[in-house]
Design a protein around this motif. Structure first.
Motif, PDB file in Angstrom:
ATOM      1  N   CYS A   1      -4.182  -5.630   1.979  1.00  0.00           N
ATOM      2  CA  CYS A   1      -3.861  -4.279   1.519  1.00  0.00           C
ATOM      3  C   CYS A   1      -5.131  -3.481   1.229  1.00  0.00           C
ATOM      4  O   CYS A   1      -5.234  -2.305   1.597  1.00  0.00           O
ATOM      5  CB  CYS A   1      -2.976  -4.344   0.281  1.00  0.00           C
ATOM      6  SG  CYS A   1      -1.290  -4.911   0.617  1.00  0.00           S
TER       7      CYS A   1
ATOM      8  N   ALA B   1       3.194   2.406   2.924  1.00  0.00           N
ATOM      9  CA  ALA B   1       2.413   2.502   4.158  1.00  0.00           C
ATOM     10  C   ALA B   1       2.176   1.126   4.771  1.00  0.00           C
ATOM     11  O   ALA B   1       1.989   1.004   5.974  1.00  0.00           O
ATOM     12  CB  ALA B   1       1.076   3.181   3.893  1.00  0.00           C
TER      13      ALA B   1
ATOM     14  N   VAL C   1       0.883  -1.162   0.000  1.00  0.00           N
ATOM     15  CA  VAL C   1       0.000   0.000   0.000  1.00  0.00           C
ATOM     16  C   VAL C   1       0.917   1.207   0.000  1.00  0.00           C
ATOM     17  O   VAL C   1       1.788   1.342   0.862  1.00  0.00           O
ATOM     18  CB  VAL C   1      -0.924   0.031   1.230  1.00  0.00           C
ATOM     19  CG1 VAL C   1      -1.709   1.343   1.268  1.00  0.00           C
ATOM     20  CG2 VAL C   1      -1.875  -1.162   1.227  1.00  0.00           C
TER      21      VAL C   1
ATOM     22  N   ASN D   1      -8.156   3.223   6.201  1.00  0.00           N
ATOM     23  CA  ASN D   1      -7.334   4.409   6.434  1.00  0.00           C
ATOM     24  C   ASN D   1      -7.583   5.574   5.491  1.00  0.00           C
ATOM     25  O   ASN D   1      -7.227   6.707   5.813  1.00  0.00           O
ATOM     26  CB  ASN D   1      -5.853   4.031   6.369  1.00  0.00           C
ATOM     27  CG  ASN D   1      -5.446   3.209   7.551  1.00  0.00           C
ATOM     28  OD1 ASN D   1      -5.203   3.734   8.632  1.00  0.00           O
ATOM     29  ND2 ASN D   1      -5.412   1.892   7.380  1.00  0.00           N
ATOM     30  N   TRP D   2      -8.171   5.337   4.340  1.00  0.00           N
ATOM     31  CA  TRP D   2      -8.406   6.414   3.376  1.00  0.00           C
ATOM     32  C   TRP D   2      -9.862   6.818   3.472  1.00  0.00           C
ATOM     33  O   TRP D   2     -10.739   6.263   2.825  1.00  0.00           O
ATOM     34  CB  TRP D   2      -8.063   5.956   1.977  1.00  0.00           C
ATOM     35  CG  TRP D   2      -7.946   7.062   0.966  1.00  0.00           C
ATOM     36  CD1 TRP D   2      -7.997   8.401   1.187  1.00  0.00           C
ATOM     37  CD2 TRP D   2      -7.762   6.892  -0.442  1.00  0.00           C
ATOM     38  NE1 TRP D   2      -7.846   9.094   0.009  1.00  0.00           N
ATOM     39  CE2 TRP D   2      -7.697   8.186  -1.007  1.00  0.00           C
ATOM     40  CE3 TRP D   2      -7.635   5.797  -1.269  1.00  0.00           C
ATOM     41  CZ2 TRP D   2      -7.519   8.396  -2.371  1.00  0.00           C
ATOM     42  CZ3 TRP D   2      -7.450   6.010  -2.620  1.00  0.00           C
ATOM     43  CH2 TRP D   2      -7.396   7.290  -3.162  1.00  0.00           C
TER      44      TRP D   2
ATOM     45  N   TRP E   1       5.893   8.720  -3.588  1.00  0.00           N
ATOM     46  CA  TRP E   1       5.058   7.782  -2.843  1.00  0.00           C
ATOM     47  C   TRP E   1       5.920   7.051  -1.828  1.00  0.00           C
ATOM     48  O   TRP E   1       7.100   6.823  -2.057  1.00  0.00           O
ATOM     49  CB  TRP E   1       4.416   6.774  -3.791  1.00  0.00           C
ATOM     50  CG  TRP E   1       3.403   7.358  -4.714  1.00  0.00           C
ATOM     51  CD1 TRP E   1       3.658   8.057  -5.854  1.00  0.00           C
ATOM     52  CD2 TRP E   1       1.989   7.316  -4.563  1.00  0.00           C
ATOM     53  NE1 TRP E   1       2.472   8.453  -6.435  1.00  0.00           N
ATOM     54  CE2 TRP E   1       1.433   7.996  -5.671  1.00  0.00           C
ATOM     55  CE3 TRP E   1       1.127   6.752  -3.625  1.00  0.00           C
ATOM     56  CZ2 TRP E   1       0.063   8.142  -5.845  1.00  0.00           C
ATOM     57  CZ3 TRP E   1      -0.237   6.895  -3.813  1.00  0.00           C
ATOM     58  CH2 TRP E   1      -0.755   7.585  -4.910  1.00  0.00           C
TER      59      TRP E   1
ATOM     60  N   TYR F   1      -6.668  -2.405   4.437  1.00  0.00           N
ATOM     61  CA  TYR F   1      -5.911  -1.287   5.007  1.00  0.00           C
ATOM     62  C   TYR F   1      -6.318   0.035   4.343  1.00  0.00           C
ATOM     63  O   TYR F   1      -6.548   1.040   5.021  1.00  0.00           O
ATOM     64  CB  TYR F   1      -4.407  -1.529   4.845  1.00  0.00           C
ATOM     65  CG  TYR F   1      -3.563  -0.430   5.439  1.00  0.00           C
ATOM     66  CD1 TYR F   1      -3.136  -0.490   6.758  1.00  0.00           C
ATOM     67  CD2 TYR F   1      -3.180   0.674   4.681  1.00  0.00           C
ATOM     68  CE1 TYR F   1      -2.361   0.521   7.311  1.00  0.00           C
ATOM     69  CE2 TYR F   1      -2.408   1.691   5.223  1.00  0.00           C
ATOM     70  CZ  TYR F   1      -2.006   1.605   6.536  1.00  0.00           C
ATOM     71  OH  TYR F   1      -1.249   2.615   7.079  1.00  0.00           O
ATOM     72  N   ILE F   2      -6.405   0.019   3.011  1.00  0.00           N
ATOM     73  CA  ILE F   2      -6.800   1.228   2.290  1.00  0.00           C
ATOM     74  C   ILE F   2      -8.200   1.659   2.713  1.00  0.00           C
ATOM     75  O   ILE F   2      -8.442   2.839   3.005  1.00  0.00           O
ATOM     76  CB  ILE F   2      -6.709   1.014   0.767  1.00  0.00           C
ATOM     77  CG1 ILE F   2      -5.238   0.857   0.348  1.00  0.00           C
ATOM     78  CG2 ILE F   2      -7.371   2.174   0.009  1.00  0.00           C
ATOM     79  CD1 ILE F   2      -5.039   0.392  -1.084  1.00  0.00           C
TER      80      ILE F   2
ATOM     81  N   GLN G   1      -3.296  10.328  -0.531  1.00  0.00           N
ATOM     82  CA  GLN G   1      -3.950   9.341  -1.378  1.00  0.00           C
ATOM     83  C   GLN G   1      -3.215   8.003  -1.243  1.00  0.00           C
ATOM     84  O   GLN G   1      -1.997   7.974  -1.076  1.00  0.00           O
ATOM     85  CB  GLN G   1      -3.949   9.792  -2.831  1.00  0.00           C
ATOM     86  CG  GLN G   1      -4.741  11.061  -3.044  1.00  0.00           C
ATOM     87  CD  GLN G   1      -4.533  11.632  -4.425  1.00  0.00           C
ATOM     88  OE1 GLN G   1      -3.407  11.788  -4.875  1.00  0.00           O
ATOM     89  NE2 GLN G   1      -5.632  11.951  -5.095  1.00  0.00           N
ATOM     90  N   TYR G   2      -3.973   6.918  -1.340  1.00  0.00           N
ATOM     91  CA  TYR G   2      -3.415   5.574  -1.219  1.00  0.00           C
ATOM     92  C   TYR G   2      -3.499   4.845  -2.548  1.00  0.00           C
ATOM     93  O   TYR G   2      -4.363   5.134  -3.374  1.00  0.00           O
ATOM     94  CB  TYR G   2      -4.188   4.770  -0.167  1.00  0.00           C
ATOM     95  CG  TYR G   2      -3.941   5.220   1.243  1.00  0.00           C
ATOM     96  CD1 TYR G   2      -2.986   4.603   2.039  1.00  0.00           C
ATOM     97  CD2 TYR G   2      -4.669   6.269   1.794  1.00  0.00           C
ATOM     98  CE1 TYR G   2      -2.763   5.009   3.339  1.00  0.00           C
ATOM     99  CE2 TYR G   2      -4.455   6.687   3.098  1.00  0.00           C
ATOM    100  CZ  TYR G   2      -3.503   6.050   3.866  1.00  0.00           C
ATOM    101  OH  TYR G   2      -3.283   6.456   5.149  1.00  0.00           O
ATOM    102  N   SER G   3      -2.605   3.871  -2.725  1.00  0.00           N
ATOM    103  CA  SER G   3      -2.632   3.051  -3.931  1.00  0.00           C
ATOM    104  C   SER G   3      -2.214   1.628  -3.591  1.00  0.00           C
ATOM    105  O   SER G   3      -1.268   1.416  -2.829  1.00  0.00           O
ATOM    106  CB  SER G   3      -1.670   3.626  -4.977  1.00  0.00           C
ATOM    107  OG  SER G   3      -1.685   2.838  -6.144  1.00  0.00           O
TER     108      SER G   3
ATOM    109  N   LYS H   1       1.350   5.505  -0.179  1.00  0.00           N
ATOM    110  CA  LYS H   1       0.675   6.751   0.190  1.00  0.00           C
ATOM    111  C   LYS H   1       1.506   7.904  -0.352  1.00  0.00           C
ATOM    112  O   LYS H   1       2.735   7.902  -0.264  1.00  0.00           O
ATOM    113  CB  LYS H   1       0.549   6.852   1.707  1.00  0.00           C
ATOM    114  CG  LYS H   1      -0.246   8.046   2.172  1.00  0.00           C
ATOM    115  CD  LYS H   1      -0.425   8.040   3.685  1.00  0.00           C
ATOM    116  CE  LYS H   1      -1.222   9.238   4.143  1.00  0.00           C
ATOM    117  NZ  LYS H   1      -1.341   9.273   5.611  1.00  0.00           N
TER     118      LYS H   1
END
Length: 68
Positions: free
Chosen positions: A47, A38, A14, A54-55, A35, A50-51, A21-23, A16
């Motif tokens: 993953c 995270a 993951v 947290n996002w 980036w 988690y996104i 922003q997350y990816s 950030k």
């Protein structure tokens, strides 16, 4: 060629960026400039969880404002 982001058996990170922003990112690929990691390496599902946890805001943070 299958999309590596859809590989349920793949190992992912993951990422950030500075505006919050997350990816989801395949572990084998280089982390793009700007980036940071995270989470990971982990399973794809962990993953994504988690996104999702947290996002909270899809809109980028204003880098000029102090973080809370």
């Amino acid at each position: 060629m299958p999309n590596p982001f859809d590989d349920e058996a793949g190992v992912f990170l993951v990422l950030k960026n500075p505006v919050g922003q997350y990816s989801l990112w395949p572990q084998f690929a280089n982390v793009p400039d700007g980036w940071s990691v995270a989470l990971g390496p982990e399973a794809r599902g962990k993953c994504i969880d988690y996104i999702n946890d947290n996002w909270k805001h899809m809109r980028p943070l204003d880098p000029e404002l102090p973080s809370s």
